[in-house]
Design a protein around this motif. Structure first.
Motif, PDB file in Angstrom:
ATOM      1  N   ASP A  58       0.836  -1.210   0.000  1.00 42.19           N
ATOM      2  CA  ASP A  58       0.000   0.000   0.000  1.00 42.19           C
ATOM      3  C   ASP A  58       0.869   1.257   0.000  1.00 42.19           C
ATOM      4  O   ASP A  58       0.559   2.240  -0.678  1.00 42.19           O
ATOM      5  CB  ASP A  58      -0.937   0.002   1.213  1.00 42.19           C
ATOM      6  CG  ASP A  58      -2.047  -1.043   1.085  1.00 42.19           C
ATOM      7  OD1 ASP A  58      -2.313  -1.473  -0.058  1.00 42.19           O
ATOM      8  OD2 ASP A  58      -2.624  -1.427   2.124  1.00 42.19           O
ATOM      9  N   GLU A  59       1.957   1.232   0.759  1.00 43.74           N
ATOM     10  CA  GLU A  59       2.871   2.376   0.775  1.00 43.74           C
ATOM     11  C   GLU A  59       3.526   2.560  -0.595  1.00 43.74           C
ATOM     12  O   GLU A  59       3.726   3.687  -1.055  1.00 43.74           O
ATOM     13  CB  GLU A  59       3.952   2.166   1.844  1.00 43.74           C
ATOM     14  CG  GLU A  59       3.423   2.185   3.272  1.00 43.74           C
ATOM     15  CD  GLU A  59       4.512   1.927   4.288  1.00 43.74           C
ATOM     16  OE1 GLU A  59       5.699   1.815   3.875  1.00 43.74           O
ATOM     17  OE2 GLU A  59       4.207   1.825   5.485  1.00 43.74           O
ATOM     18  N   LEU A  60       3.838   1.430  -1.246  1.00 41.09           N
ATOM     19  CA  LEU A  60       4.437   1.510  -2.573  1.00 41.09           C
ATOM     20  C   LEU A  60       3.464   2.118  -3.576  1.00 41.09           C
ATOM     21  O   LEU A  60       3.820   2.994  -4.366  1.00 41.09           O
ATOM     22  CB  LEU A  60       4.869   0.116  -3.031  1.00 41.09           C
ATOM     23  CG  LEU A  60       5.415   0.011  -4.456  1.00 41.09           C
ATOM     24  CD1 LEU A  60       6.704   0.825  -4.599  1.00 41.09           C
ATOM     25  CD2 LEU A  60       5.652  -1.440  -4.839  1.00 41.09           C
ATOM     26  N   LYS A  61       2.204   1.645  -3.570  1.00 36.64           N
ATOM     27  CA  LYS A  61       1.203   2.178  -4.498  1.00 36.64           C
ATOM     28  C   LYS A  61       0.949   3.661  -4.251  1.00 36.64           C
ATOM     29  O   LYS A  61       0.738   4.429  -5.201  1.00 36.64           O
ATOM     30  CB  LYS A  61      -0.099   1.380  -4.372  1.00 36.64           C
ATOM     31  CG  LYS A  61      -0.013  -0.019  -4.956  1.00 36.64           C
ATOM     32  CD  LYS A  61      -1.355  -0.722  -4.922  1.00 36.64           C
ATOM     33  CE  LYS A  61      -1.743  -1.123  -3.512  1.00 36.64           C
ATOM     34  NZ  LYS A  61      -3.003  -1.927  -3.493  1.00 36.64           N
ATOM     35  N   ALA A  62       0.981   4.067  -3.000  1.00 36.80           N
ATOM     36  CA  ALA A  62       0.766   5.483  -2.685  1.00 36.80           C
ATOM     37  C   ALA A  62       1.903   6.357  -3.200  1.00 36.80           C
ATOM     38  O   ALA A  62       1.716   7.554  -3.465  1.00 36.80           O
ATOM     39  CB  ALA A  62       0.613   5.666  -1.171  1.00 36.80           C
ATOM     40  N   ASP A  63       3.069   5.751  -3.371  1.00 34.16           N
ATOM     41  CA  ASP A  63       4.236   6.506  -3.853  1.00 34.16           C
ATOM     42  C   ASP A  63       4.368   6.474  -5.370  1.00 34.16           C
ATOM     43  O   ASP A  63       5.287   7.065  -5.931  1.00 34.16           O
ATOM     44  CB  ASP A  63       5.516   5.948  -3.206  1.00 34.16           C
ATOM     45  CG  ASP A  63       6.722   6.852  -3.400  1.00 34.16           C
ATOM     46  OD1 ASP A  63       6.596   8.068  -3.143  1.00 34.16           O
ATOM     47  OD2 ASP A  63       7.783   6.361  -3.822  1.00 34.16           O
ATOM     48  N   PHE A  64       3.460   5.795  -6.068  1.00 29.75           N
ATOM     49  CA  PHE A  64       3.523   5.698  -7.528  1.00 29.75           C
ATOM     50  C   PHE A  64       3.575   7.065  -8.218  1.00 29.75           C
ATOM     51  O   PHE A  64       4.355   7.251  -9.163  1.00 29.75           O
ATOM     52  CB  PHE A  64       2.337   4.885  -8.056  1.00 29.75           C
ATOM     53  CG  PHE A  64       2.617   3.402  -8.121  1.00 29.75           C
ATOM     54  CD1 PHE A  64       3.763   2.866  -7.548  1.00 29.75           C
ATOM     55  CD2 PHE A  64       1.723   2.532  -8.733  1.00 29.75           C
ATOM     56  CE1 PHE A  64       4.026   1.506  -7.591  1.00 29.75           C
ATOM     57  CE2 PHE A  64       1.973   1.165  -8.789  1.00 29.75           C
ATOM     58  CZ  PHE A  64       3.131   0.659  -8.213  1.00 29.75           C
TER      59      PHE A  64
ATOM     60  N   ASN B  52       4.849   9.905  -7.249  1.00 34.86           N
ATOM     61  CA  ASN B  52       6.196  10.465  -7.114  1.00 34.86           C
ATOM     62  C   ASN B  52       7.195   9.697  -7.972  1.00 34.86           C
ATOM     63  O   ASN B  52       8.090  10.293  -8.579  1.00 34.86           O
ATOM     64  CB  ASN B  52       6.639  10.420  -5.647  1.00 34.86           C
ATOM     65  CG  ASN B  52       5.806  11.310  -4.767  1.00 34.86           C
ATOM     66  OD1 ASN B  52       5.305  12.344  -5.211  1.00 34.86           O
ATOM     67  ND2 ASN B  52       5.640  10.932  -3.513  1.00 34.86           N
ATOM     68  N   ARG B  53       7.034   8.392  -8.029  1.00 31.97           N
ATOM     69  CA  ARG B  53       7.945   7.581  -8.832  1.00 31.97           C
ATOM     70  C   ARG B  53       7.780   7.871 -10.320  1.00 31.97           C
ATOM     71  O   ARG B  53       8.756   7.863 -11.076  1.00 31.97           O
ATOM     72  CB  ARG B  53       7.701   6.088  -8.550  1.00 31.97           C
ATOM     73  CG  ARG B  53       8.115   5.681  -7.138  1.00 31.97           C
ATOM     74  CD  ARG B  53       7.647   4.270  -6.778  1.00 31.97           C
ATOM     75  NE  ARG B  53       8.062   3.949  -5.414  1.00 31.97           N
ATOM     76  CZ  ARG B  53       9.157   3.256  -5.108  1.00 31.97           C
ATOM     77  NH1 ARG B  53       9.928   2.796  -6.067  1.00 31.97           N
ATOM     78  NH2 ARG B  53       9.477   3.027  -3.859  1.00 31.97           N
ATOM     79  N   GLN B  54       6.531   8.129 -10.741  1.00 32.48           N
ATOM     80  CA  GLN B  54       6.304   8.463 -12.144  1.00 32.48           C
ATOM     81  C   GLN B  54       6.948   9.791 -12.500  1.00 32.48           C
ATOM     82  O   GLN B  54       7.527   9.946 -13.583  1.00 32.48           O
ATOM     83  CB  GLN B  54       4.808   8.510 -12.442  1.00 32.48           C
ATOM     84  CG  GLN B  54       4.493   8.761 -13.919  1.00 32.48           C
ATOM     85  CD  GLN B  54       3.022   8.670 -14.225  1.00 32.48           C
ATOM     86  OE1 GLN B  54       2.201   8.585 -13.317  1.00 32.48           O
ATOM     87  NE2 GLN B  54       2.663   8.676 -15.495  1.00 32.48           N
TER      88      GLN B  54
ATOM     89  N   ARG C 126       9.600  11.088 -11.044  1.00 30.72           N
ATOM     90  CA  ARG C 126      11.048  10.878 -11.097  1.00 30.72           C
ATOM     91  C   ARG C 126      11.452  10.192 -12.400  1.00 30.72           C
ATOM     92  O   ARG C 126      12.483  10.515 -12.991  1.00 30.72           O
ATOM     93  CB  ARG C 126      11.510  10.052  -9.891  1.00 30.72           C
ATOM     94  CG  ARG C 126      11.463  10.796  -8.572  1.00 30.72           C
ATOM     95  CD  ARG C 126      12.256  10.067  -7.498  1.00 30.72           C
ATOM     96  NE  ARG C 126      11.656   8.806  -7.136  1.00 30.72           N
ATOM     97  CZ  ARG C 126      10.755   8.652  -6.161  1.00 30.72           C
ATOM     98  NH1 ARG C 126      10.356   9.716  -5.465  1.00 30.72           N
ATOM     99  NH2 ARG C 126      10.264   7.466  -5.863  1.00 30.72           N
TER     100      ARG C 126
END
Length: 213
Positions: A159-165, A167-169, A171
């Motif tokens: 869930d933490e990873l999906k929430a950070d998507f 920001n990752r996009q 970057r």
């Protein structure tokens, strides 16, 4: 000159590849028939170091043939200390692995779960790899339904990873923009050289021929 280890994004720029970094990373998780990840990278002119990836290094690729670049030597000199640190760290990890006994409860065991993209059938393949003592992992493939529900700790992490998507996009977009700018060929202004005209005026001859007969 020491060869420089590269991230997938750096390797794309250095080798002038048309593939994306996601495609390169998929070579590691998705085996194409009998073709190994090493062979797929070699086909693109890249060397894949599985050991560097296993210990968590982001720069696990290397050019098989050095690129003729004026800045390559300077970049290698700048990164030489970092490369030495990486090699020392991997060497230390290998020594620790060699010292661990081959007793399951007394050695470090690494388990990697990779969720692959959902297929058109609705099934989501899952690759599970387990390794120890710095050796090659054993791998199995199954569907997510066969795997069952994840423990709450893993669900929270995902869930933490999906929430950070988002920001990752952002970057990734920034990295791709920089790669395009770096790979964009520089236009050179053509130099016009003045050449001597081939139609140089020749002096007219004033000689007059008179026939005596």
């Amino acid at each position: 000159m020491t060869a420089k280890w590269l991230t997938p994004e750096q390797a794309i720029v250095k080798a002038n590849l048309t593939v994306t970094s996601e495609t390169l990373k998929s070579y590691i998780s998705e085996q194409q028939g009998k073709t190994t990840a090493e062979e797929q990278f070699q086909a693109l002119g890249l060397l894949f170091d599985r050991e560097r990836l296993r210990v968590g290094k982001a720069n696990f690729l290397q050019l098989l043939e050095p690129v003729s670049d004026e800045n390559s030597y300077a970049e290698d000199e700048i990164d030489s200390h970092q490369l030495d640190d990486d090699d020392i760290e991997i060497s230390a990890t290998n020594k620790v692995n060699q010292l661990e006994p081959f007793i399951f409860e007394q050695c470090k065991v690494q388990i990697v779960i990779t969720l692959l993209p959902t297929q058109q059938t609705g099934d989501r393949p899952v690759m599970i790899a387990a390794s120890s003592h710095g050796d090659f992992p054993v791998v199995t493939m199954l569907n997510q339904e066969e795997l069952g529900d994840f423990p709450p700790a893993i669900v929270q992490l995902l869930d933490e990873l999906k929430a950070d998507f988002p920001n990752r996009q952002i970057r990734r977009n920034i990295a791709q923009t920089k790669a395009v700018k770096t790979n964009k060929p520089t236009t050179q202004t053509p130099v016009r050289t003045e050449t001597a005209s081939s139609d140089t005026t020749k002096p007219a001859s004033n000689t007059t021929q008179i026939s005596l007969f």
